[in-house]
Design a protein around this motif. Sequence first.
Motif, PDB file in Angstrom:
ATOM      1  N   SER A 156     -10.568 -66.630 -37.176  1.00 19.83           N
ATOM      2  CA  SER A 156      -9.240 -66.900 -36.533  1.00 19.83           C
ATOM      3  C   SER A 156      -9.430 -66.775 -34.833  1.00 19.83           C
ATOM      4  N   ARG A 194      -8.197 -69.701 -32.312  1.00 13.61           N
ATOM      5  CA  ARG A 194      -7.079 -69.392 -31.368  1.00 13.61           C
ATOM      6  C   ARG A 194      -7.941 -69.902 -30.191  1.00 13.61           C
ATOM      7  N   GLU A 237      -7.338 -73.477 -29.913  1.00 15.71           N
ATOM      8  CA  GLU A 237      -5.916 -73.943 -29.673  1.00 15.71           C
ATOM      9  C   GLU A 237      -5.561 -73.776 -28.190  1.00 15.71           C
ATOM     10  N   GLN A 238      -5.859 -72.696 -27.538  1.00 19.31           N
ATOM     11  CA  GLN A 238      -5.821 -72.315 -26.127  1.00 19.31           C
ATOM     12  C   GLN A 238      -6.412 -73.629 -25.334  1.00 19.31           C
ATOM     13  N   PRO A 242      -0.783 -75.933 -30.509  1.00 15.39           N
ATOM     14  CA  PRO A 242      -1.014 -75.298 -31.988  1.00 15.39           C
ATOM     15  C   PRO A 242      -1.534 -76.331 -32.939  1.00 15.39           C
TER      16      PRO A 242
END
Length: 307
Positions: free
Chosen positions: A33, A37, A40-41, A46
Motif C-alpha cells: 500500500s 501511494r 501515486e504521489q 490516483p
Amino acid sequence: MDLRQLEHFVAAADEQHFTRAARKVNIVQSGLSASIRALEQEMGAPLFVRTTRKVELTVAGRVLYEKAQEIIAGIKEARRAVAAINGLERGTLSVGTCGSLHAFFDLPQLLGEFHAQHPSVEIKLCHGTATKLMESVKDGSVDIGFFPLYEKSREIVTIPIASDHLVVVHPMGHPIAGRENVPLESLAEETFVDFQPDKGTRKIVDRAFASTNVSRRSVLEVGDIQVLLDLVAYGFGIALVPKTFACARIAAAKSPKLGVVTLKKPHIAWDLVAACSGRAGAAQTRNPAVAAFTKLVEKIRSDAIAA
C-alpha cells in the motif's frame, strides 16, 4: 519511480485486491500500500478506486498499467539478454592476428575448440600488422590480438605464447657463412632485406640497431616472411628473423637454400603474445567471451609447456 513500485502496481491491478497482490509479490500488505501511494504521489494522480471489497484502476491507472507492463517486459528481456551473454549463449569475440604465426601455434585449432565449447558466440577474425593490432586492442575494436610484442604498454595485458630470438639469415656463399656469435655492430655495412616498418619484427630490429647507434641499409621491404626468406636466398641481402622461421625454412629443404648464423649474446628477444586491453573495464571483464577465450589460451599454453 522504481521497478519494484511498478511491479507492486501491476500485481494490484491484476489481482484487484491489495492483500492478494501483496502475497503475490511476497511483501506485507502495508508495504504494498505504501509503495503504491508513493507511486501515486510521484505520478500526481490516483491510480486506483479503492473499496472494501476490491480496487479498480482509474483512467490514469489504466494508462500507466499498459506502460508499466511494457517496461517490466523490457527489463525482463534485458535481464535475459545479459544472462545469455554471461552464459555465453550469445555474444561476439573479435580476434586479430599477424601472418605466419602458424610456426608457433595453431590458431584455427584454438578457434575451433572455442567454437565447439561456445557455438553461439560469433567469432570475427581479422589480420593486420603488429602496430595496427596493438592500437586496435588498446581502443577495444579487437578483443584479443596475437602479435610480436615490440613494446610494453600499460594499456594492454599480455599472455606469453612463444619466446624466440633473432638470427641472421643469409644467401649461400655469403662471407658471413659459418660464423658464430656475430656482433650486431659488424652488420652495419651489410645490405638488408627487411619487413615493412609497421611489422612487429621490424620494430624489434630497428630498436636493436638504434640501441647500438648503428645504421643499416635496406634494399627491399616486404610484408611476408616467406617472400623475405626467398629474397635473401636469391642474394638480395641478409635479414634478421626469429630462429623458428629460419629453422623451419631450412628443414623444408626447398630451393633456393639459405644459411643461418647466430648473433652475439645477449640475444635479441622476439616474444609472441596474446594481448587484451588493459584499461579499466577492459575487454576481458566487459566481454565474458574474452575471459573464456583467454582461459583456453592459457590452458593450451600450459599443455604445450608440459609436453
